[in-house]
Enzyme design. Sequence first.
Site, PDB file in Angstrom:
ATOM      1  N   ALA A  13      13.139  -1.823  65.442  1.00 45.63           N
ATOM      2  CA  ALA A  13      12.073  -2.179  65.909  1.00 45.63           C
ATOM      3  C   ALA A  13      10.648  -2.141  66.107  1.00 45.63           C
ATOM      4  O   ALA A  13       9.876  -3.081  66.442  1.00 45.63           O
ATOM      5  CB  ALA A  13      12.383  -0.511  66.811  1.00 45.63           C
ATOM      6  N   CYS A 128       2.121   7.702  63.280  1.00 49.13           N
ATOM      7  CA  CYS A 128       1.464   7.521  64.424  1.00 49.13           C
ATOM      8  C   CYS A 128       0.810   8.433  64.837  1.00 49.13           C
ATOM      9  O   CYS A 128      -0.259   7.908  65.294  1.00 49.13           O
ATOM     10  CB  CYS A 128       2.167   7.235  65.516  1.00 49.13           C
ATOM     11  SG  CYS A 128       4.384   8.279  65.279  1.00 49.13           S
ATOM     12  N   SER A 158      10.296   7.174  71.217  1.00 42.41           N
ATOM     13  CA  SER A 158      10.528   6.207  70.039  1.00 42.41           C
ATOM     14  C   SER A 158      10.475   6.846  68.949  1.00 42.41           C
ATOM     15  O   SER A 158      10.694   5.560  68.439  1.00 42.41           O
ATOM     16  CB  SER A 158       9.529   5.597  70.775  1.00 42.41           C
ATOM     17  OG  SER A 158       8.662   4.944  71.071  1.00 42.41           O
ATOM     18  N   GLY A 159       9.116   7.293  68.842  1.00 45.29           N
ATOM     19  CA  GLY A 159       9.353   7.742  67.179  1.00 45.29           C
ATOM     20  C   GLY A 159      10.145   8.409  66.569  1.00 45.29           C
ATOM     21  O   GLY A 159      10.425   8.269  65.433  1.00 45.29           O
ATOM     22  N   ARG A 234       8.163  17.534  71.094  1.00 45.11           N
ATOM     23  CA  ARG A 234       8.735  16.038  71.509  1.00 45.11           C
ATOM     24  C   ARG A 234       9.112  15.995  72.768  1.00 45.11           C
ATOM     25  O   ARG A 234       9.517  17.271  73.685  1.00 45.11           O
ATOM     26  CB  ARG A 234       9.778  16.162  70.934  1.00 45.11           C
ATOM     27  CG  ARG A 234      11.372  13.749  71.440  1.00 45.11           C
ATOM     28  CD  ARG A 234      10.146  13.337  70.665  1.00 45.11           C
ATOM     29  NE  ARG A 234      10.602  13.577  68.892  1.00 45.11           N
ATOM     30  CZ  ARG A 234       9.631  12.399  68.223  1.00 45.11           C
ATOM     31  NH1 ARG A 234       8.714  11.512  67.836  1.00 45.11           N
ATOM     32  NH2 ARG A 234      10.099  12.176  66.760  1.00 45.11           N
ATOM     33  N   HIS A 241       2.482   8.596  72.326  1.00 49.04           N
ATOM     34  CA  HIS A 241       1.975   9.534  71.815  1.00 49.04           C
ATOM     35  C   HIS A 241       0.973  10.368  73.122  1.00 49.04           C
ATOM     36  O   HIS A 241       0.215   9.073  72.818  1.00 49.04           O
ATOM     37  CB  HIS A 241       2.081   9.945  70.860  1.00 49.04           C
ATOM     38  CG  HIS A 241       3.199   9.603  69.751  1.00 49.04           C
ATOM     39  ND1 HIS A 241       4.447   9.853  70.286  1.00 49.04           N
ATOM     40  CD2 HIS A 241       3.524   9.303  68.223  1.00 49.04           C
ATOM     41  CE1 HIS A 241       5.273   9.313  69.458  1.00 49.04           C
ATOM     42  NE2 HIS A 241       4.678   9.855  68.197  1.00 49.04           N
ATOM     43  N   ASN A 314       2.490   4.387  70.133  1.00 49.52           N
ATOM     44  CA  ASN A 314       2.893   4.473  68.967  1.00 49.52           C
ATOM     45  C   ASN A 314       3.702   3.980  67.949  1.00 49.52           C
ATOM     46  O   ASN A 314       3.720   3.416  66.702  1.00 49.52           O
ATOM     47  CB  ASN A 314       3.967   6.172  68.950  1.00 49.52           C
ATOM     48  CG  ASN A 314       5.287   5.858  69.877  1.00 49.52           C
ATOM     49  OD1 ASN A 314       4.806   5.756  70.815  1.00 49.52           O
ATOM     50  ND2 ASN A 314       6.084   5.868  69.539  1.00 49.52           N
TER      51      ASN A 314
END
EC number: 1.2.1.11
Length: 334
Positions: A13, A128, A158-159, A234, A241, A314
């Site tokens: 990714a 990030c 996505s983190g 989260r 973020h 992020n």
Amino acid sequence: MFDTVAVVGASGAVGQIIRQLLEERKFTAKKFRFLASARSAGQKLTFNGEEYTFEELTHDAFEGVDLVIASTPDDIAAEYLPSAVKAGCKVIDESGYFRMKEDVALVIPEINPQDALNAKGIIASPNCSTTQMVVALKPLHDFSPITRVICSTYQATSGAGVQGTADLHQGSQAFLNNESYEYKAFSHPIAFNAIPQIGSEKEDGYTSEELKMVYETRKIMGLPNLKVSTTCVRIPVANCHSETITVETESPISPEKARELFAAFPGITVMDNLKNGEYPLPSTCDGSDEVFVGRIRKDISCDNGLSFWCVSDNLRKGAATNAVQIAELLSENL
């Protein structure tokens, strides 16, 4: 200009975004190579209008390479990147494995570029959530030294990788359909929820993600005794973020002065008009390389306090963009 640049983890990714940014920012090299897992090796990709083939990442794959930009899990970085260093490569590493090692530079180009230029071997890119916070702290610290930082993060799925985003989408759909869903990236449902744990349990009740922010901030800013406290959460947002940040400084910084300092600093965009509902949102910051700040106000609980809201992509500034900016810095100073 580097002769040969290799992107490691090029099919992942973040690796995909690194490739995109190298194209967008017209990063020049005589030759590019794209290394990936055995699963991706042999597959074709297009870069700068030309067809390339993913090569398998091996210990011998770094011969003839000048610069490596790597985005892999920690265990892969630990196994393979020392081979790149032995082959004479400059290495920019997105993983967390090398960040806090004493002989490794931890770099955000807007903050400590000289550390990258002085580095031998591996240059680490920060976590990030650390990156966007430290970019925002720097102009304030340059004006009046920061003595304390309190940060709460609201981190996108996505983190947690591709599976994290899949869990958000599929879990949300299951929730709306009143169906069950087995989450794979998260220990609790993320749909319509907030999970106040990112990473494993560490000392004093902190998580590994929270302590990354503490230790990395101190290292990047060269402030080993800086007081930093973080809480990482989260939330059900796909990307970008968000952070609430409160700082205490040696002398007070007014909100007006803070806006001026933020606006003048490279890589920061100010969006701060509460009356008109203008402030950074994950939905509007997605896909940008900037760090966005807003809700800038005096912390009324202490004399020298300032609070603000900070949002950044992020996967870009928090990962791929920072790595490519380090590569640009190195290339410009060959």
